[in-house]
Design an enzyme around this catalytic site. Sequence first.
Site, PDB file in Angstrom:
ATOM      1  N   ALA A  46       0.860  -1.172   0.000  1.00  0.00           N
ATOM      2  CA  ALA A  46       0.000   0.000   0.000  1.00  0.00           C
ATOM      3  C   ALA A  46       0.905   1.233   0.000  1.00  0.00           C
ATOM      4  CB  ALA A  46      -0.879  -0.012   1.240  1.00  0.00           C
ATOM      5  N   THR A  47       0.425   2.295  -0.625  1.00  0.00           N
ATOM      6  CA  THR A  47       1.346   3.413  -0.834  1.00  0.00           C
ATOM      7  C   THR A  47       1.050   4.655  -0.021  1.00  0.00           C
ATOM      8  OG1 THR A  47       0.205   3.703  -2.914  1.00  0.00           O
ATOM      9  CG2 THR A  47       2.300   2.595  -2.989  1.00  0.00           C
ATOM     10  N   THR A  48       0.529   5.712  -0.623  1.00  0.00           N
ATOM     11  CA  THR A  48       0.649   7.031   0.018  1.00  0.00           C
ATOM     12  C   THR A  48      -0.528   7.427   0.925  1.00  0.00           C
ATOM     13  OG1 THR A  48       1.841   7.655  -1.955  1.00  0.00           O
ATOM     14  CG2 THR A  48       1.206   9.427  -0.483  1.00  0.00           C
ATOM     15  N   ALA A 221       3.693   4.163  -7.951  1.00  0.00           N
ATOM     16  CA  ALA A 221       2.973   3.270  -7.042  1.00  0.00           C
ATOM     17  C   ALA A 221       1.772   3.936  -6.377  1.00  0.00           C
ATOM     18  CB  ALA A 221       3.921   2.747  -5.970  1.00  0.00           C
TER      19      ALA A 221
END
Lengths: 277, 260
Positions: A46-48, A221
């Site tokens: 999972a990213t931001t 991403a």
Amino acid sequence: MEKSLSSAYLRVSGSSFAAFLAEEATDLLPPTVASGTDLSSLAPHATTIVAATFSDGVVIAGDRRATMGNVIAQRDIEKVFAADDHTGVGIAGSAGIAVELVRLYQVELEHYEKIEGTPLSMDGKANRLATLLRGNLGLAMQGLAAVPLLAGYDTARNRGRIFSYDVTGGRYEELDFHAIGSGSYFARGSLKKLFDPRHDREAAVATVLQALYDAADDDSATGGPDLSRRIFPVVAVITADGFERVDEGEMSRAVEAMVAERHTRPDGPLAPVGGDA
Amino acid sequence: MSMPFYVSPEQIIKDKADFARKGIARGRSVVVMEYDGGILFVAENPSRALHKISEIYDRIGFAAVGKYNEFESLRVAGIRLADMRGFSYDRSDVSARSLANAYATTLGTIFTETQKPYEVEIVVAEVGDDRDDDQMYRLRFDGSVADEKGFVAMGGSSEDLTQILAENWRVGLTLEEALRVSVDGLGTTAAEHRRLAPDQLEVAVLDRARPRRKFKRLTTAQVSDMLPEAAPDQPDPEATIDVGIPPTGEERETEPDSGG
């Protein structure tokens, strides 16, 4: 599962659910195996996540993308959750581990509240999350790191607060705003220029949307808003009135307005140089 | 050399039951009652800190009378069991029925296997999507379970109280009406009629209309608003704090002669 309440249930000690699991049901806690190999490519990432305070509290938001290497593993993952009535938590890193961590944390806070008859203080909540995170250090060393960002309304101090963490359970209070995950550098740069503590709710939501857009713009991403599939970032506003996820209609209007502006200025709003901001 | 007297098992059980019943009868009463929007809990309890009513899970509430330290450990155990179940399966898999079963087994074991039975009586209630799905389980000190409908009264003068409530309760009471019926019942015994002030009451609801967590405590101010006539006009000699942990293990939580 036990049919009757064994002595461990009846023993009056502590109000921590995680500590109770550690004694009674270790199989429900994250595994602590150490294989020595890098497992980071096993599961989606999972990213931001971004968070910013504003006049009435704090807003926290996350994009919807999960990746595995160069592949988009999921385009509508949710990474921002209510931890309790006045706290939200966003996650970056190994998705499965992080989602389980949040699930445990939610029960931990509610469990304390029910047993003690009063919720934990904001600092108490932040410290509990650090302790839970520390249990994940073994996995983090094998590449399955999960890192949360905690945003909450402190009902004792009457303001929004933000806490960031490192994989060892280090806990850091952030002033004003913060971002975590692969797109966090770009998001933070964006927040630096757009953040204003006097923002109202609408402006605060717009600010975190801009920051996520900037992150998606430069980090592969991080997912940008998907207008064709109507997949928008998850944004939550936390004030004295509690945790509230911004609904579909409001999100859709805010995202469309932002994207329309970006058609004329693709790099987003222009922050003034000098003068009064 | 002295020989211990032979005591028959029937006598032992009877003595234990009498002992527990006496302990419970000394306490103040609690009412759990269905109303049109959910389930209402009302306890006569002047203490702000030591609760007789509690949230267990999303739809499940708990009420108890008797010895504080005993029902408190059952309350905490129930929260642990519910949270454990919800965490390992799903939130929707936590039910009052399974919790009542666990309490029944536990109380039954304690009653038969230990010298001193628990002097408690508890209600586990679950609010459903509509009235037909509401559940109320009453558990006694020996582990027996009763599936109740409408209302439950426990504690000191529970027999008188049950009679009064049976006269006044009906299906579809509003929250305000249910609260008045309960408070009126709690203040009435064969001997006297007391008007309980809002600050002598602990009140909570399982409100069907609330999102996820249905349990909510009502503040003294909210209770006052619903009981407009309940001004503390007559000083109540019994309004002393009754759920403090007694200085010695032998004393009960309440004065010895308030039972019915």
